[in-house]
Design a protein around this motif. Structure first.
Motif, PDB file in Angstrom:
ATOM      1  N   ASP A 494       0.881  -1.287  -0.112  1.00 15.67           N
ATOM      2  CA  ASP A 494      -0.075   0.073  -0.019  1.00 15.67           C
ATOM      3  C   ASP A 494       0.911   1.376  -0.013  1.00 15.67           C
ATOM      4  O   ASP A 494       0.515   2.439  -0.609  1.00 15.67           O
ATOM      5  N   GLU A 495       1.783   1.140   0.805  1.00 15.75           N
ATOM      6  CA  GLU A 495       2.802   2.302   0.981  1.00 15.75           C
ATOM      7  C   GLU A 495       3.692   2.592  -0.468  1.00 15.75           C
ATOM      8  O   GLU A 495       3.804   3.746  -0.872  1.00 15.75           O
ATOM      9  N   ASP A 496       3.829   1.639  -1.028  1.00 22.20           N
ATOM     10  CA  ASP A 496       4.610   1.793  -2.471  1.00 22.20           C
ATOM     11  C   ASP A 496       3.937   1.935  -3.733  1.00 22.20           C
ATOM     12  O   ASP A 496       4.357   2.164  -4.620  1.00 22.20           O
ATOM     13  N   GLY A 497       2.385   2.342  -3.278  1.00 21.05           N
ATOM     14  CA  GLY A 497       1.473   2.800  -4.470  1.00 21.05           C
ATOM     15  C   GLY A 497       0.616   1.721  -5.197  1.00 21.05           C
ATOM     16  O   GLY A 497       0.154   1.975  -6.206  1.00 21.05           O
ATOM     17  N   ARG A 498       0.591   0.538  -4.417  1.00 20.61           N
ATOM     18  CA  ARG A 498      -0.193  -0.635  -4.844  1.00 20.61           C
ATOM     19  C   ARG A 498       0.258  -1.024  -6.222  1.00 20.61           C
ATOM     20  O   ARG A 498      -0.470  -1.212  -6.999  1.00 20.61           O
ATOM     21  N   VAL A 499       1.720  -1.128  -6.365  1.00 19.91           N
ATOM     22  CA  VAL A 499       2.343  -1.498  -7.646  1.00 19.91           C
ATOM     23  C   VAL A 499       2.226  -2.942  -7.521  1.00 19.91           C
ATOM     24  O   VAL A 499       2.709  -3.747  -6.619  1.00 19.91           O
ATOM     25  N   GLY A 500       1.824  -3.690  -8.762  1.00 23.43           N
ATOM     26  CA  GLY A 500       1.834  -5.205  -8.680  1.00 23.43           C
ATOM     27  C   GLY A 500       0.861  -5.926  -7.956  1.00 23.43           C
ATOM     28  O   GLY A 500      -0.212  -5.209  -7.472  1.00 23.43           O
ATOM     29  N   PRO A 501       0.872  -7.236  -7.968  1.00 24.28           N
ATOM     30  CA  PRO A 501      -0.311  -7.920  -7.226  1.00 24.28           C
ATOM     31  C   PRO A 501      -0.515  -7.791  -5.922  1.00 24.28           C
ATOM     32  O   PRO A 501       0.560  -7.493  -5.308  1.00 24.28           O
ATOM     33  N   ARG A 502      -1.677  -7.669  -5.334  1.00 30.41           N
ATOM     34  CA  ARG A 502      -1.685  -7.328  -3.733  1.00 30.41           C
ATOM     35  C   ARG A 502      -1.289  -8.788  -3.059  1.00 30.41           C
ATOM     36  O   ARG A 502      -1.537  -9.816  -3.556  1.00 30.41           O
TER      37      ARG A 502
END
Length: 546
Positions: A494-502
């Protein structure tokens, strides 16, 4: 070795209410000040040989409202003329659908009453008039009237403390001539909007209005249990004690008397019919019924000094905890609640605590929010001050990013003792409101543990794995580390911008929003007076004793 109920359950004296016949137990000869003077019941039983719990039961936890409603619908639909239904509720909505295509709870109970089934209910009279609100006297009135018009007898019960409520939520269903089919349901799920959700957590299509951050259709996590065996008769005895209370159901005010007439109910209940024999043994689960009744005037005849066996049972279980204390709760408030857990952490350096709570209070506005958040802030601070590395507090987030509201009331200690019921971890539930909770231990000789099975079921959903995940068998330290690693993975994504699969799992580390110094000036007294009141006798208030 099988778990021994007497190690975990309250004795008669530990329960602390000598006026009740429910799981009263045999008096201790050393403390029985009136030996031989116990009045017999209608069958001539003095209660001196009764056990303080019930053996030989079959317990089935029901996680989520949709499976619970489906079981209620199935059991009610199978009833025939002469069968009986008894229920209590905090809130009921007559139009709440038990299944996606119906029937509604109001239609089904009214239909049963018209068909010759005896239907009796005790619903809290409640406050407020908006049906869409989380508390609604109007919704309870409509459900009661619908059933009463069909020949049932549902009463709006306001025999509570000031600022109190009747919060018990249970069903007893009896089959004429065949007690082996009798069943009870006890838990925290109301017969109301927002409760019919499942593990997918898309929310009930018939929602109530809570904090806007949960969305228009809040995802709702909840729990109840299905009971078969002799304990069904004990649950009915809880209903009977309240029903037979001779005090008027409400205050003698013109508006209240008019409301009773509109619902077609008497000011006092009619006597209950003769009891049927209790069901036979059905399994290897021991169950103890735990309750809260606040001290009030006039007093409850079955609890003149109140009853706080829920709080006392938690205290006994916490004292025995060795590895893991797992809690799912709507609140986790108050110094009194936190102190008992903190003392357990102090006694045992190997103990770990995992608590699952809602991300936001259900009503987090400028007036309702600060008292709620402050109570939780104080409780969490107490636990972390005692054992900062051994306590984890988490909330749930749906894969879509929506928070999931936690309404469940579950406690599991060392996979040996567990509770599901109506009580929350706050001062109100442990001292003031009427509550009913079941404590369960599995006495099977083969070492199976229903408590462990329940924990594995819950964790499989929360951590996005399977109930047989080998990591669920670790020590308390390993289990807390597992939760923290899963939550941190989602937090970092979440902190990294929600990049890639959750990352898998729904758990997030929980931090309640702060309460300002100015808000604390009024929030603390508001909590103590109205939001989280203390229903104990005056000599106990301000202490951590129950």
């Amino acid at each position: 070795m099988p778990t021994e109920p007497h190690d975990w359950f309250l004795s008669r004296d530990e329960r602390g209410n000598l006026a009740t016949d429910v799981h009263a137990g045999s008096p201790d000869p050393a403390t029985d000040v009136h030996p031989g003077t116990h009045a017999p019941d209608a069958e001539g039983d003095t209660g001196r040989d009764a056990a303080p719990w019930s053996d030989g039961n079959l317990v089935r936890p029901l996680v989520h409202g949709a499976p619970y409603f489906a079981r209620i619908a199935a059991e009610l639909s199978a009833l025939e003329p002469g069968d009986r239904v008894w229920f209590t509720d905090w809130r009921g909505d007559a139009d709440e659908r038990l299944l996606p295509d119906g029937p509604t709870i109001g239609d089904l109970l009214a239909d049963r009453a018209r068909s010759g089934v005896e239907v009796r209910g005790l619903i809290w009279r409640s406050h407020g008039e908006r049906v869409s609100a989380s508390i609604s006297a109007r919704s309870n009135e409509l459900l009661g009237r619908k059933i009463n018009d069909a020949g049932g007898e549902v009463l709006l019960d306001q025999r509570v403390r000031v600022f109190g409520s009747h919060h018990q939520k249970f069903f007893v269903i009896q089959h004429r001539g065949d007690p082996s089919r009798d069943v009870a349901f006890v838990g925290g799920i109301d017969l109301s909007h927002s409760r019919r959700d499942d593990a997918a957590h898309e929310g009930d299509p018939q929602p109530v209005s809570i904090d806007a951050r949960y969305g228009e259709r809040p995802a709702w996590h909840d729990a109840s249990m299905e009971l078969r065996g002799p304990v069904v008769a004990d649950v009915l005895a809880v209903f009977a004690e309240r029903w037979d209370d001779p005090q008027p159901l409400d205050r003698s005010l013109p508006y209240r008397m008019l409301l009773q007439r509109l619902v077609h109910m008497p000011r006092r209940p009619e006597p209950l019919p003769e009891r049927t024999p209790p069901p036979p043994r059905a399994g290897h689960h021991a169950v103890q019924l735990l309750r809260t009744y606040g001290v009030k005037h006039p007093p409850f005849p079955f609890a003149p000094q109140g009853e706080r066996s829920i709080a006392r049972a938690y205290g006994k279980a916490f004292a025995r905890a060795r590895s893991l204390l797992y809690i799912e709760d709507q609140y986790l408030w108050s110094r009194e609640v936190a102190t008992g857990i903190a003392e357990a952490l102090e006694r045992n350096p190997d103990l770990r605590v995992i608590a699952l709570v809602p991300r936001y209070p259900n009503s987090d506005g400028p007036l309702g929010g600060p008292p709620s958040r402050l109570g939780q802030i104080d409780a969490i601070r107490t636990l972390r001050r005692t054992a900062p590395d051994r306590v984890g507090v988490f909330d749930l987030e749906h894969e879509s990013g929506r928070p999931i509201y936690i309404h469940a009331k579950v406690c599991i200690v060392d996979d040996e003792w567990f509770t599901i019921g109506s009580d929350n971890f706050n001062r109100r539930s442990w001292t003031s409101d009427s509550e009913l909770t079941c404590a369960v231990v599995d006495t099977a000789e083969d070492g199976t543990s229903l408590a462990r099975e329940l924990r594995n079921e819950l964790w499989a959903e929360h951590l996005a794995t399977t109930p047989d995940d080998e990591r669920f068998t670790g020590s308390g330290a390993e289990l807390l580390a597992l939760w923290r690693s899963r939550a941190r993975a989602v937090d970092h994504w979440d902190e990294d911008g929600r990049v890639g699969p959750r990352p898998p799992g729904r758990i997030r580390q929980h931090e309640p929003e702060p309460v300002s110094a100015l808000q604390r000036l009024w929030a603390r007294p508001a909590a103590r007076i109205a939001v989280d009141p203390d229903g104990r006798p005056r000599r106990l208030r301000g202490s951590t004793r129950f």
